[in-house]
Scaffold this active site. Structure first.
Site, PDB file in Angstrom:
ATOM      1  N   ASN A   9      52.219  27.692  40.711  1.00  0.00           N
ATOM      2  CA  ASN A   9      52.405  27.822  39.268  1.00  0.00           C
ATOM      3  C   ASN A   9      51.330  28.789  38.781  1.00  0.00           C
ATOM      4  OD1 ASN A   9      52.585  27.606  36.521  1.00  0.00           O
ATOM      5  ND2 ASN A   9      52.006  25.448  36.400  1.00  0.00           N
ATOM      6  N   TRP A  10      51.743  30.015  38.558  1.00  0.00           N
ATOM      7  CA  TRP A  10      50.762  31.040  38.172  1.00  0.00           C
ATOM      8  C   TRP A  10      50.232  30.840  36.752  1.00  0.00           C
ATOM      9  CZ3 TRP A  10      52.767  36.519  40.054  1.00  0.00           C
ATOM     10  CH2 TRP A  10      52.783  36.540  41.451  1.00  0.00           C
ATOM     11  N   LYS A  11      50.926  30.034  35.966  1.00  0.00           N
ATOM     12  CA  LYS A  11      50.566  29.860  34.552  1.00  0.00           C
ATOM     13  C   LYS A  11      50.518  31.227  33.869  1.00  0.00           C
ATOM     14  CE  LYS A  11      48.431  25.513  35.754  1.00  0.00           C
ATOM     15  NZ  LYS A  11      47.441  24.484  35.486  1.00  0.00           N
ATOM     16  N   HIS A  96      55.520  20.384  31.909  1.00  0.00           N
ATOM     17  CA  HIS A  96      54.132  20.472  32.384  1.00  0.00           C
ATOM     18  C   HIS A  96      53.200  19.897  31.314  1.00  0.00           C
ATOM     19  CE1 HIS A  96      50.316  22.135  33.734  1.00  0.00           C
ATOM     20  NE2 HIS A  96      50.880  22.304  34.909  1.00  0.00           N
ATOM     21  N   GLU A  98      50.514  20.905  30.171  1.00  0.00           N
ATOM     22  CA  GLU A  98      50.032  21.899  29.204  1.00  0.00           C
ATOM     23  C   GLU A  98      51.069  22.132  28.104  1.00  0.00           C
ATOM     24  OE1 GLU A  98      49.057  24.845  32.158  1.00  0.00           O
ATOM     25  OE2 GLU A  98      47.405  23.573  32.843  1.00  0.00           O
ATOM     26  N   GLU A 168      51.173  15.115  38.316  1.00  0.00           N
ATOM     27  CA  GLU A 168      49.993  15.929  38.012  1.00  0.00           C
ATOM     28  C   GLU A 168      49.073  15.154  37.074  1.00  0.00           C
ATOM     29  OE1 GLU A 168      51.026  20.339  38.820  1.00  0.00           O
ATOM     30  OE2 GLU A 168      51.103  19.961  36.684  1.00  0.00           O
ATOM     31  N   GLY A 174      43.065  21.994  36.937  1.00  0.00           N
ATOM     32  CA  GLY A 174      42.130  23.056  36.587  1.00  0.00           C
ATOM     33  C   GLY A 174      40.687  22.596  36.475  1.00  0.00           C
ATOM     34  N   SER A 213      44.447  20.642  41.220  1.00  0.00           N
ATOM     35  CA  SER A 213      43.387  21.154  42.087  1.00  0.00           C
ATOM     36  C   SER A 213      43.696  21.003  43.576  1.00  0.00           C
ATOM     37  CB  SER A 213      42.041  20.501  41.745  1.00  0.00           C
ATOM     38  OG  SER A 213      41.670  20.805  40.417  1.00  0.00           O
ATOM     39  N   GLY A 234      48.220  25.356  41.067  1.00  0.00           N
ATOM     40  CA  GLY A 234      47.839  26.262  39.993  1.00  0.00           C
ATOM     41  C   GLY A 234      46.873  27.329  40.487  1.00  0.00           C
ATOM     42  N   GLY A 235      45.603  27.136  40.193  1.00  0.00           N
ATOM     43  CA  GLY A 235      44.577  28.160  40.483  1.00  0.00           C
ATOM     44  C   GLY A 235      44.632  28.714  41.896  1.00  0.00           C
TER      45      GLY A 235
HETATM   46  P1  13P Z   1      45.384  23.568  39.304  1.00  0.00           P
HETATM   47  O1  13P Z   1      45.867  23.643  40.723  1.00  0.00           O
HETATM   48  O2  13P Z   1      44.772  24.840  38.810  1.00  0.00           O
HETATM   49  O3  13P Z   1      44.546  22.353  39.059  1.00  0.00           O
HETATM   50  O4  13P Z   1      46.710  23.381  38.411  1.00  0.00           O
HETATM   51  C1  13P Z   1      47.594  22.387  38.741  1.00  0.00           C
HETATM   52  C2  13P Z   1      48.812  22.567  37.926  1.00  0.00           C
HETATM   53  O5  13P Z   1      48.799  22.362  36.728  1.00  0.00           O
HETATM   54  C3  13P Z   1      50.029  23.033  38.599  1.00  0.00           C
HETATM   55  O6  13P Z   1      51.122  22.976  37.761  1.00  0.00           O
END
Ligand code: 13P
Length: 254
Positions: A9-11, A96, A98, A168, A174, A213, A234-235
């Site tokens: 998930n590149w966000k 998600h 967010e 999640e 993050g 994470s 994510g990251g």
């Molecule tokens: P991180 O891997 O950056 O913690 O993000 C997780 C996430 O929200 C994937 O959708």
């Protein structure tokens, strides 16, 4: 045996140049080393066309991070599921944390998005999870159950045959703070049991990913748990070598 799914998930990250470089590196890395796990990249809308081109013919699937709850029409700034399908998307992240937190997405809205995605021939990745405060107050299962139950009530248990779930925990997103494999397993087996109360076959088949994470350094131990069927990353999905290492851990977990 459920085939693991490792989805990046590149966000809201990247430039045209970095997106292209990352897609190329992942395609190349996956073609050499990965085979048993399924791999997907959920990229910002504006990089979908690039993804359609660069991932074509590769083992890497394309995904989006959001979709409009309506099929089409006068919804300025929104993107319809049929548009995502046209650009070759297989997966769409829905609900998600967010989006729930910053854009006020409710279970009702998310339920409608799930319908749009499946009726357009794609698979939603439904995200659920608790905040730190909710966990500390002992409400983890209550929160996750209500997120799942809302979708069962709106769309029926059968709708879960056409989707993936990502657990999640909000406090692990993050933050560099990962749920322990045992913590993640506990909630993910709870989710599966909740679904099994309605339909045992669907519960057994559905892939439940872990997100929060996940990194090269912890992927193997997370993916070794019986109810962790992949990762929503994510990251770590923004760095090719890191993401590919997670994909390899997915392969090794089969
Ligand atoms: P991180 O891997 O950056 O913690 O993000 C997780 C996430 O929200 C994937 O959708």
């Amino acid at each position: 045996m459920r085939q693991p799914l490792i989805a990046g998930n590149w966000k809201m990250n990247g430039t045209r140049a970095s997106a292209e470089a990352l897609m190329r590196a992942v395609v190349e890395g996956v073609s050499g080393t990965v085979g048993k796990a399924e791999v997907a990249l959920c990229v910002p809308f504006v990089f979908l066309e690039l993804g359609e081109r660069l991932l074509a013919g590769s083992a890497v699937h394309l995904g989006a991070q959001n979709v409009c709850s309506e099929p089409g029409g006068a919804y300025t700034g929104e993107i319809a599921a049929t548009m995502l399908k046209e650009f070759g998307c297989r997966y769409v992240i829905c609900g998600h944390s967010e989006r729930r937190e910053y854009y006020g997405e409710t279970d009702e809205l998310i339920a409608k998005k799930l319908v749009r995605v499946t009726e357009s021939g794609m698979r939603p990745i439904l995200c659920v999870g608790e905040t730190l405060e909710q966990r500390e107050q002992g409400f983890t299962q209550t929160v996750v159950a209500s997120q799942i139950d809302a979708i069962i009530a709106a769309n029926g248990i059968e709708s879960f045959a056409q989707m993936e779930i990502a657990y999640e925990p909000v406090w692990a997103i993050g933050t560099g703070r990962t749920a322990t494999p045992e913590q993640a397993q506990e909630v993910q087996s709870f989710i599966r049991a909740r679904l099994a109360e309605h339909d045992k076959v669907i519960a057994e088949k559905i892939r439940i990913l872990y997100g929060g994470s996940m990194k090269a350094g912890n992927a193997a131990e997370l993916l070794a748990m019986p109810d962790i069927d992949g990762g929503l990353v994510g990251g770590a999905s923004l760095v090719a070598e890191e993401f590919l290492a997670i994909c390899r851990a997915g392969d090794a977990s089969v």
